[in-house]
Design a protein around this motif. Structure first.
Motif, PDB file in Angstrom:
ATOM      1  N   ILE A  24       3.246 -13.630 -12.774  1.00  9.04           N
ATOM      2  CA  ILE A  24       4.323 -14.564 -12.232  1.00  9.04           C
ATOM      3  C   ILE A  24       5.293 -13.369 -10.988  1.00  9.04           C
ATOM      4  O   ILE A  24       5.202 -12.428 -11.313  1.00  9.04           O
ATOM      5  CB  ILE A  24       5.280 -15.288 -13.222  1.00  9.04           C
ATOM      6  CG1 ILE A  24       6.225 -13.890 -13.743  1.00  9.04           C
ATOM      7  CG2 ILE A  24       4.686 -16.129 -14.000  1.00  9.04           C
ATOM      8  CD1 ILE A  24       7.330 -14.586 -14.716  1.00  9.04           C
ATOM      9  N   ARG A  25       5.330 -14.289 -10.257  1.00  2.44           N
ATOM     10  CA  ARG A  25       6.283 -13.586  -9.172  1.00  2.44           C
ATOM     11  C   ARG A  25       7.749 -14.427  -9.087  1.00  2.44           C
ATOM     12  O   ARG A  25       7.703 -15.617  -9.090  1.00  2.44           O
ATOM     13  CB  ARG A  25       5.689 -14.207  -7.526  1.00  2.44           C
ATOM     14  CG  ARG A  25       6.820 -13.131  -6.656  1.00  2.44           C
ATOM     15  CD  ARG A  25       6.321 -13.657  -5.153  1.00  2.44           C
ATOM     16  NE  ARG A  25       7.180 -13.067  -4.240  1.00  2.44           N
ATOM     17  CZ  ARG A  25       6.962 -13.259  -2.900  1.00  2.44           C
ATOM     18  NH1 ARG A  25       6.079 -13.898  -2.197  1.00  2.44           N
ATOM     19  NH2 ARG A  25       7.995 -12.514  -2.132  1.00  2.44           N
ATOM     20  N   VAL A  26       8.720 -13.488  -9.335  1.00  2.80           N
ATOM     21  CA  VAL A  26      10.226 -13.997  -9.122  1.00  2.80           C
ATOM     22  C   VAL A  26      10.718 -13.539  -8.051  1.00  2.80           C
ATOM     23  O   VAL A  26      11.066 -12.285  -8.187  1.00  2.80           O
ATOM     24  CB  VAL A  26      10.677 -13.596 -10.752  1.00  2.80           C
ATOM     25  CG1 VAL A  26      12.091 -14.101 -10.850  1.00  2.80           C
ATOM     26  CG2 VAL A  26       9.805 -13.880 -11.793  1.00  2.80           C
ATOM     27  N   TYR A  27      11.155 -14.482  -7.311  1.00  2.00           N
ATOM     28  CA  TYR A  27      11.729 -14.242  -6.165  1.00  2.00           C
ATOM     29  C   TYR A  27      13.311 -13.595  -6.359  1.00  2.00           C
ATOM     30  O   TYR A  27      13.866 -12.913  -5.707  1.00  2.00           O
ATOM     31  CB  TYR A  27      11.788 -15.711  -5.105  1.00  2.00           C
ATOM     32  CG  TYR A  27      10.680 -15.906  -4.693  1.00  2.00           C
ATOM     33  CD1 TYR A  27      10.134 -15.318  -3.446  1.00  2.00           C
ATOM     34  CD2 TYR A  27       9.683 -16.756  -5.362  1.00  2.00           C
ATOM     35  CE1 TYR A  27       9.023 -15.987  -3.012  1.00  2.00           C
ATOM     36  CE2 TYR A  27       8.678 -17.079  -5.081  1.00  2.00           C
ATOM     37  CZ  TYR A  27       8.273 -16.679  -3.914  1.00  2.00           C
ATOM     38  OH  TYR A  27       6.858 -16.967  -3.177  1.00  2.00           O
TER      39      TYR A  27
ATOM     40  N   GLY B 114       1.088 -11.272 -22.628  1.00  2.00           N
ATOM     41  CA  GLY B 114       0.054 -10.840 -21.657  1.00  2.00           C
ATOM     42  C   GLY B 114       0.374 -11.292 -20.291  1.00  2.00           C
ATOM     43  O   GLY B 114      -0.582 -11.422 -19.285  1.00  2.00           O
ATOM     44  N   ILE B 115       1.607 -11.451 -19.704  1.00  2.32           N
ATOM     45  CA  ILE B 115       1.909 -11.804 -18.439  1.00  2.32           C
ATOM     46  C   ILE B 115       2.593 -10.780 -17.916  1.00  2.32           C
ATOM     47  O   ILE B 115       3.764 -10.187 -18.333  1.00  2.32           O
ATOM     48  CB  ILE B 115       2.784 -13.200 -18.458  1.00  2.32           C
ATOM     49  CG1 ILE B 115       2.102 -14.303 -19.226  1.00  2.32           C
ATOM     50  CG2 ILE B 115       3.361 -13.707 -17.115  1.00  2.32           C
ATOM     51  CD1 ILE B 115       2.917 -15.628 -19.274  1.00  2.32           C
ATOM     52  N   TYR B 116       2.206 -10.296 -16.550  1.00  3.25           N
ATOM     53  CA  TYR B 116       2.771  -9.348 -15.779  1.00  3.25           C
ATOM     54  C   TYR B 116       3.847 -10.001 -14.852  1.00  3.25           C
ATOM     55  O   TYR B 116       3.695 -11.035 -14.440  1.00  3.25           O
ATOM     56  CB  TYR B 116       1.858  -8.576 -15.060  1.00  3.25           C
ATOM     57  CG  TYR B 116       0.951  -7.660 -16.015  1.00  3.25           C
ATOM     58  CD1 TYR B 116       1.312  -6.493 -16.234  1.00  3.25           C
ATOM     59  CD2 TYR B 116      -0.316  -8.309 -16.411  1.00  3.25           C
ATOM     60  CE1 TYR B 116       0.366  -5.750 -17.114  1.00  3.25           C
ATOM     61  CE2 TYR B 116      -1.186  -7.573 -17.146  1.00  3.25           C
ATOM     62  CZ  TYR B 116      -0.815  -6.339 -17.660  1.00  3.25           C
ATOM     63  OH  TYR B 116      -1.689  -5.735 -18.568  1.00  3.25           O
ATOM     64  N   VAL B 117       4.686  -9.220 -14.383  1.00  2.10           N
ATOM     65  CA  VAL B 117       5.634  -9.640 -13.442  1.00  2.10           C
ATOM     66  C   VAL B 117       5.592  -8.883 -12.150  1.00  2.10           C
ATOM     67  O   VAL B 117       5.908  -7.933 -11.923  1.00  2.10           O
ATOM     68  CB  VAL B 117       7.269  -9.588 -14.042  1.00  2.10           C
ATOM     69  CG1 VAL B 117       8.386  -9.955 -13.072  1.00  2.10           C
ATOM     70  CG2 VAL B 117       7.359 -10.332 -15.414  1.00  2.10           C
ATOM     71  N   LEU B 118       5.690  -9.866 -11.055  1.00  2.00           N
ATOM     72  CA  LEU B 118       6.062  -9.124  -9.672  1.00  2.00           C
ATOM     73  C   LEU B 118       7.361  -9.580  -9.314  1.00  2.00           C
ATOM     74  O   LEU B 118       7.746 -10.604  -9.148  1.00  2.00           O
ATOM     75  CB  LEU B 118       5.111  -9.656  -8.717  1.00  2.00           C
ATOM     76  CG  LEU B 118       3.590  -9.042  -8.718  1.00  2.00           C
ATOM     77  CD1 LEU B 118       2.656 -10.243  -8.221  1.00  2.00           C
ATOM     78  CD2 LEU B 118       3.352  -7.726  -8.013  1.00  2.00           C
ATOM     79  N   LEU B 119       8.018  -8.535  -8.792  1.00  2.00           N
ATOM     80  CA  LEU B 119       9.568  -8.789  -8.380  1.00  2.00           C
ATOM     81  C   LEU B 119       9.909  -8.602  -6.994  1.00  2.00           C
ATOM     82  O   LEU B 119       9.399  -7.713  -6.321  1.00  2.00           O
ATOM     83  CB  LEU B 119      10.522  -8.115  -9.116  1.00  2.00           C
ATOM     84  CG  LEU B 119      10.651  -8.302 -10.829  1.00  2.00           C
ATOM     85  CD1 LEU B 119      11.650  -7.454 -11.527  1.00  2.00           C
ATOM     86  CD2 LEU B 119      11.045  -9.820 -10.921  1.00  2.00           C
ATOM     87  N   ASP B 120      10.827  -9.509  -6.447  1.00  2.00           N
ATOM     88  CA  ASP B 120      11.336  -9.261  -5.000  1.00  2.00           C
ATOM     89  C   ASP B 120      12.384  -8.393  -5.256  1.00  2.00           C
ATOM     90  O   ASP B 120      13.291  -8.556  -6.048  1.00  2.00           O
ATOM     91  CB  ASP B 120      11.700 -10.599  -4.394  1.00  2.00           C
ATOM     92  CG  ASP B 120      10.560 -11.197  -3.941  1.00  2.00           C
ATOM     93  OD1 ASP B 120      10.346 -11.415  -2.638  1.00  2.00           O
ATOM     94  OD2 ASP B 120       9.541 -11.815  -4.585  1.00  2.00           O
TER      95      ASP B 120
ATOM     96  N   GLY C 184       4.647  -4.880  -9.840  1.00  2.00           N
ATOM     97  CA  GLY C 184       5.166  -4.397  -8.401  1.00  2.00           C
ATOM     98  C   GLY C 184       6.351  -5.044  -8.023  1.00  2.00           C
ATOM     99  O   GLY C 184       6.759  -6.069  -8.520  1.00  2.00           O
ATOM    100  N   PHE C 185       6.648  -4.360  -7.006  1.00  2.00           N
ATOM    101  CA  PHE C 185       7.896  -4.760  -6.328  1.00  2.00           C
ATOM    102  C   PHE C 185       7.483  -5.342  -4.905  1.00  2.00           C
ATOM    103  O   PHE C 185       6.726  -4.680  -4.240  1.00  2.00           O
ATOM    104  CB  PHE C 185       8.995  -3.961  -6.258  1.00  2.00           C
ATOM    105  CG  PHE C 185       9.717  -3.423  -7.353  1.00  2.00           C
ATOM    106  CD1 PHE C 185      10.437  -4.488  -8.098  1.00  2.00           C
ATOM    107  CD2 PHE C 185       9.132  -2.058  -7.968  1.00  2.00           C
ATOM    108  CE1 PHE C 185      10.712  -3.800  -9.366  1.00  2.00           C
ATOM    109  CE2 PHE C 185       9.947  -1.767  -9.223  1.00  2.00           C
ATOM    110  CZ  PHE C 185      10.574  -2.654  -9.993  1.00  2.00           C
ATOM    111  N   PHE C 186       8.035  -6.373  -4.113  1.00  2.00           N
ATOM    112  CA  PHE C 186       8.287  -6.644  -3.015  1.00  2.00           C
ATOM    113  C   PHE C 186       9.555  -6.150  -2.363  1.00  2.00           C
ATOM    114  O   PHE C 186      10.535  -6.778  -2.793  1.00  2.00           O
ATOM    115  CB  PHE C 186       8.191  -8.271  -2.850  1.00  2.00           C
ATOM    116  CG  PHE C 186       6.980  -8.821  -3.101  1.00  2.00           C
ATOM    117  CD1 PHE C 186       5.681  -8.569  -2.099  1.00  2.00           C
ATOM    118  CD2 PHE C 186       6.641  -9.500  -4.270  1.00  2.00           C
ATOM    119  CE1 PHE C 186       4.511  -9.370  -2.508  1.00  2.00           C
ATOM    120  CE2 PHE C 186       5.438  -9.739  -4.797  1.00  2.00           C
ATOM    121  CZ  PHE C 186       4.195 -10.029  -3.877  1.00  2.00           C
ATOM    122  N   ALA C 187       9.314  -5.461  -1.007  1.00  2.00           N
ATOM    123  CA  ALA C 187      10.419  -5.157  -0.089  1.00  2.00           C
ATOM    124  C   ALA C 187      11.012  -6.063   0.700  1.00  2.00           C
ATOM    125  O   ALA C 187      12.034  -5.982   1.170  1.00  2.00           O
ATOM    126  CB  ALA C 187       9.754  -3.829   0.610  1.00  2.00           C
ATOM    127  N   GLY C 188      10.290  -7.161   0.751  1.00  2.00           N
ATOM    128  CA  GLY C 188      10.817  -8.237   1.759  1.00  2.00           C
ATOM    129  C   GLY C 188       9.802  -9.307   1.657  1.00  2.00           C
ATOM    130  O   GLY C 188       8.721  -9.512   1.262  1.00  2.00           O
TER     131      GLY C 188
END
Length: 207
Positions: free
Chosen positions: A81-84, A103-109, A147-151
């Motif tokens: 999932i991506r969490v903004y 079993g769920i990975y997380v992408l974070l802003d 992973g992380f989002f820088a923007g």
């Protein structure tokens, strides 16, 4: 059978560590760190109860929300999932463990509506960098951080491409900070899909 408190604690730690295999990057691809198999994302954007407001709403700090939504995520068969919007404050252990066990990975802003590079008047200072470091400190130790989002779509038109230089500086600094902490978590950028600038942005962020 009698089990000592120390043994029980070790068993608990082993169970927690084995809940999900960390994902690593090689080039532009993701791989399972234990099996070596390539990891393909099957995910959704997850930001429940978001409103048109500058208030940050952190779903990963609310156990009730995670408990409510996890069955739906599992039914969809997502593995990420991506969490903004999240904050480096509060307790995220319950939600992150529930996701890990499923079993769920997380992408974070890293950014939020209030802590971000403003495309109209872009600036990047030690306070914003400090906030991003706090978020890395908070979430970096979870085994299911992908992973992380820088923007997020900071540059979205030909007249604000200068803002991308500030985002690239965030990527540089946060990658360096993650490395200093002995972690291996990628930092990327979610670009705007604009035909006039998308290839130029890809080239700029790749170089």
């Amino acid at each position: 059978m009698r089990v000592s408190i120390a043994s029980a604690a070790l068993l608990g730690l082993a169970f927690r560590a084995a809940a999900i295999d960390p994902i690593v990057t090689k080039g532009s691809k993701f791989f399972n760190s234990k099996t070596g198999e390539q990891f393909f994302i099957k995910g959704v954007a997850y930001q429940p109860d978001i409103e048109s407001t500058s208030q940050v709403r952190d779903p990963l700090a609310d156990k009730a929300i995670c408990t409510r939504d996890l069955p739906f995520l599992k039914d969809m068969g997502v593995n990420a999932i991506r969490v903004y919007q999240t904050e480096p404050f509060g307790n995220h252990d319950d939600c992150m463990k529930m996701l890990s066990d499923a079993g769920i990975y997380v992408l974070l802003d890293l950014s939020t509506p209030t802590e971000t590079i403003n495309r109209e008047t872009p600036t990047y200072d030690v306070d914003l960098y400090g906030y991003y470091k706090q978020k890395i400190d908070t979430f970096g130790e979870y085994d299911n951080i992908l992973g992380f989002f820088a923007g997020n779509e900071v540059t979205n038109a030909v007249n604000n491409t200068d803002a991308s230089a500030f985002v690239k500086a965030v990527i540089r600094d946060t990658r360096s900070y993650i490395k200093e902490k002995g972690l291996s978590i990628p930092v990327g950028y979610a670009a705007n899909d604009d035909a006039d600038i998308r290839w130029q942005l890809q080239t700029y962020f790749d170089c």
